[in-house]
Design an enzyme around this catalytic site. Sequence first.
Site, PDB file in Angstrom:
ATOM      1  N   LYS A  13      70.047   3.619 -33.279  1.00 26.82           N
ATOM      2  CA  LYS A  13      70.952   4.627 -33.859  1.00 26.82           C
ATOM      3  C   LYS A  13      72.407   4.311 -33.534  1.00 26.82           C
ATOM      4  O   LYS A  13      73.266   4.360 -34.413  1.00 26.82           O
ATOM      5  CB  LYS A  13      70.609   6.033 -33.341  1.00 26.82           C
ATOM      6  CG  LYS A  13      69.249   6.537 -33.765  1.00 26.82           C
ATOM      7  CD  LYS A  13      69.034   7.992 -33.387  1.00 26.82           C
ATOM      8  CE  LYS A  13      69.097   8.274 -31.901  1.00 26.82           C
ATOM      9  NZ  LYS A  13      68.026   7.635 -31.112  1.00 26.82           N
ATOM     10  N   ARG A  88      68.453  17.351 -31.407  1.00 27.81           N
ATOM     11  CA  ARG A  88      67.281  16.787 -30.748  1.00 27.81           C
ATOM     12  C   ARG A  88      66.181  17.823 -30.554  1.00 27.81           C
ATOM     13  O   ARG A  88      65.110  17.472 -30.034  1.00 27.81           O
ATOM     14  CB  ARG A  88      67.687  16.254 -29.382  1.00 27.81           C
ATOM     15  CG  ARG A  88      67.856  14.732 -29.337  1.00 27.81           C
ATOM     16  CD  ARG A  88      68.286  14.406 -27.949  1.00 27.81           C
ATOM     17  NE  ARG A  88      68.050  13.097 -27.456  1.00 27.81           N
ATOM     18  CZ  ARG A  88      68.975  12.139 -27.418  1.00 27.81           C
ATOM     19  NH1 ARG A  88      70.147  12.311 -27.963  1.00 27.81           N
ATOM     20  NH2 ARG A  88      68.706  10.998 -26.838  1.00 27.81           N
ATOM     21  N   ARG A 127      68.914  -3.619 -22.985  1.00 34.00           N
ATOM     22  CA  ARG A 127      70.225  -3.232 -23.530  1.00 34.00           C
ATOM     23  C   ARG A 127      71.297  -3.260 -22.437  1.00 34.00           C
ATOM     24  O   ARG A 127      71.083  -2.801 -21.320  1.00 34.00           O
ATOM     25  CB  ARG A 127      70.114  -1.817 -24.109  1.00 34.00           C
ATOM     26  CG  ARG A 127      71.435  -1.245 -24.562  1.00 34.00           C
ATOM     27  CD  ARG A 127      71.245  -0.095 -25.484  1.00 34.00           C
ATOM     28  NE  ARG A 127      70.734   1.111 -24.827  1.00 34.00           N
ATOM     29  CZ  ARG A 127      70.563   2.263 -25.473  1.00 34.00           C
ATOM     30  NH1 ARG A 127      70.832   2.355 -26.757  1.00 34.00           N
ATOM     31  NH2 ARG A 127      70.095   3.317 -24.839  1.00 34.00           N
ATOM     32  N   ARG A 160      72.669   1.137 -18.749  1.00 35.84           N
ATOM     33  CA  ARG A 160      72.720   2.591 -18.612  1.00 35.84           C
ATOM     34  C   ARG A 160      71.708   3.040 -17.576  1.00 35.84           C
ATOM     35  O   ARG A 160      70.611   2.502 -17.492  1.00 35.84           O
ATOM     36  CB  ARG A 160      72.393   3.241 -19.964  1.00 35.84           C
ATOM     37  CG  ARG A 160      73.599   3.405 -20.843  1.00 35.84           C
ATOM     38  CD  ARG A 160      73.242   3.875 -22.212  1.00 35.84           C
ATOM     39  NE  ARG A 160      72.311   5.003 -22.257  1.00 35.84           N
ATOM     40  CZ  ARG A 160      72.008   5.661 -23.374  1.00 35.84           C
ATOM     41  NH1 ARG A 160      72.564   5.308 -24.513  1.00 35.84           N
ATOM     42  NH2 ARG A 160      71.150   6.656 -23.362  1.00 35.84           N
ATOM     43  N   ARG A 171      61.781   9.419 -21.721  1.00 35.30           N
ATOM     44  CA  ARG A 171      62.596   9.750 -22.902  1.00 35.30           C
ATOM     45  C   ARG A 171      61.747   9.701 -24.173  1.00 35.30           C
ATOM     46  O   ARG A 171      61.936  10.499 -25.094  1.00 35.30           O
ATOM     47  CB  ARG A 171      63.786   8.786 -23.009  1.00 35.30           C
ATOM     48  CG  ARG A 171      64.863   9.070 -21.954  1.00 35.30           C
ATOM     49  CD  ARG A 171      65.847   7.931 -21.803  1.00 35.30           C
ATOM     50  NE  ARG A 171      66.655   7.732 -22.982  1.00 35.30           N
ATOM     51  CZ  ARG A 171      67.295   6.588 -23.260  1.00 35.30           C
ATOM     52  NH1 ARG A 171      67.180   5.544 -22.456  1.00 35.30           N
ATOM     53  NH2 ARG A 171      68.028   6.499 -24.330  1.00 35.30           N
TER      54      ARG A 171
HETATM   55  P1  AMP Z   1      71.576   9.140 -25.995  1.00 35.49           P
HETATM   56  O1  AMP Z   1      72.794   8.346 -25.680  1.00 35.49           O
HETATM   57  O2  AMP Z   1      71.646   9.810 -27.343  1.00 35.49           O
HETATM   58  O3  AMP Z   1      70.288   8.400 -25.793  1.00 35.49           O
HETATM   59  O4  AMP Z   1      71.556  10.361 -24.941  1.00 35.49           O
HETATM   60  C1  AMP Z   1      71.442  10.123 -23.548  1.00 35.49           C
HETATM   61  C2  AMP Z   1      70.988  11.393 -22.835  1.00 35.49           C
HETATM   62  O5  AMP Z   1      71.950  12.442 -23.050  1.00 35.49           O
HETATM   63  C3  AMP Z   1      69.673  11.985 -23.317  1.00 35.49           C
HETATM   64  O6  AMP Z   1      68.545  11.365 -22.708  1.00 35.49           O
HETATM   65  C4  AMP Z   1      69.828  13.446 -22.916  1.00 35.49           C
HETATM   66  O7  AMP Z   1      69.644  13.612 -21.526  1.00 35.49           O
HETATM   67  C5  AMP Z   1      71.294  13.696 -23.218  1.00 35.49           C
HETATM   68  N1  AMP Z   1      71.513  14.134 -24.618  1.00 35.49           N
HETATM   69  C6  AMP Z   1      72.197  13.473 -25.598  1.00 35.49           C
HETATM   70  N2  AMP Z   1      72.187  14.171 -26.744  1.00 35.49           N
HETATM   71  C7  AMP Z   1      71.468  15.299 -26.499  1.00 35.49           C
HETATM   72  C8  AMP Z   1      71.074  16.414 -27.287  1.00 35.49           C
HETATM   73  N3  AMP Z   1      71.417  16.514 -28.586  1.00 35.49           N
HETATM   74  N4  AMP Z   1      70.330  17.387 -26.693  1.00 35.49           N
HETATM   75  C9  AMP Z   1      69.979  17.317 -25.399  1.00 35.49           C
HETATM   76  N5  AMP Z   1      70.308  16.288 -24.601  1.00 35.49           N
HETATM   77  C10 AMP Z   1      71.041  15.279 -25.134  1.00 35.49           C
END
Ligand code: AMP
Length: 221
Positions: A13, A88, A127, A160, A171
């Site tokens: 994404k 999400r 990554r 990360r 996740r």
């Molecule tokens: P991402 O970079 O989108 O993979 O997000 C990393 C982490 O941020 C996720 O594993 C969640 O802990 C938190 N996070 C990001 N976006 C959301 C969302 N829309 N709702 C809840 N937690 C989020």
Amino acid sequence: MRVILLGPPGAGKGTQAVRIAEVFGIPHISTGDILRANVRAGTPLGLEAKRFMDAGDLVPDEVIIGMVGDRLTEPDADEGFLFDGFPRTVPQAVALEELLVGRETPLDVVLRLAVAKAEVVERLTGRRTCSQCGRIFHLRFDPPTEAGRCDDCGGELQQRDDDTEDVVLNRLEVYASQTEPLEHFYWERGLLRDVEATGSPDEVFASADAILREYGGPATV
Ligand code: AMP
């Protein structure tokens, strides 16, 4: 154009969002990026979010919904947006729908990036992200020329905190239980379109680009 990118962690994404945002001239809004910026800056929001993020769990809906509501008041979002990592959960999707109805700016399309689960784990654990400019590399699929250094700016590449294998597996479970129901939510509304996300970033972009051109042209600048 108002677009959501949906798909499990590791579907690509973030990589696709950067390109789509550039080509179509819309802001890329990644809730994960906003949260990580808050963690780095040590804000109260960042401090609250960090423990959920480190475990691979979702940050509470009310925190995310407030954050996105604020972001959408910035002027660049008047032209459209590309959400990456949001919504999400079903409550987040409902809140977004209400917000957009209020603005009379409904969504155009939800692109679902589909990729096999086994591939996702390899993609995420390999990554690496540039700590300076944010460019994403992969140790196997897109390695930097010099180990640990960004090709573009020379910044240090970092993994990360939530890309370690045990957190990645959590996740994925969280995605299956909390986010997958959104596929049905958007399918019911006639907004869901599938993009095969197993190929190279160029191939995946070509598929996404072809669909998006049905909804609006690329930026002309
Ligand atoms: P991402 O970079 O989108 O993979 O997000 C990393 C982490 O941020 C996720 O594993 C969640 O802990 C938190 N996070 C990001 N976006 C959301 C969302 N829309 N709702 C809840 N937690 C989020």
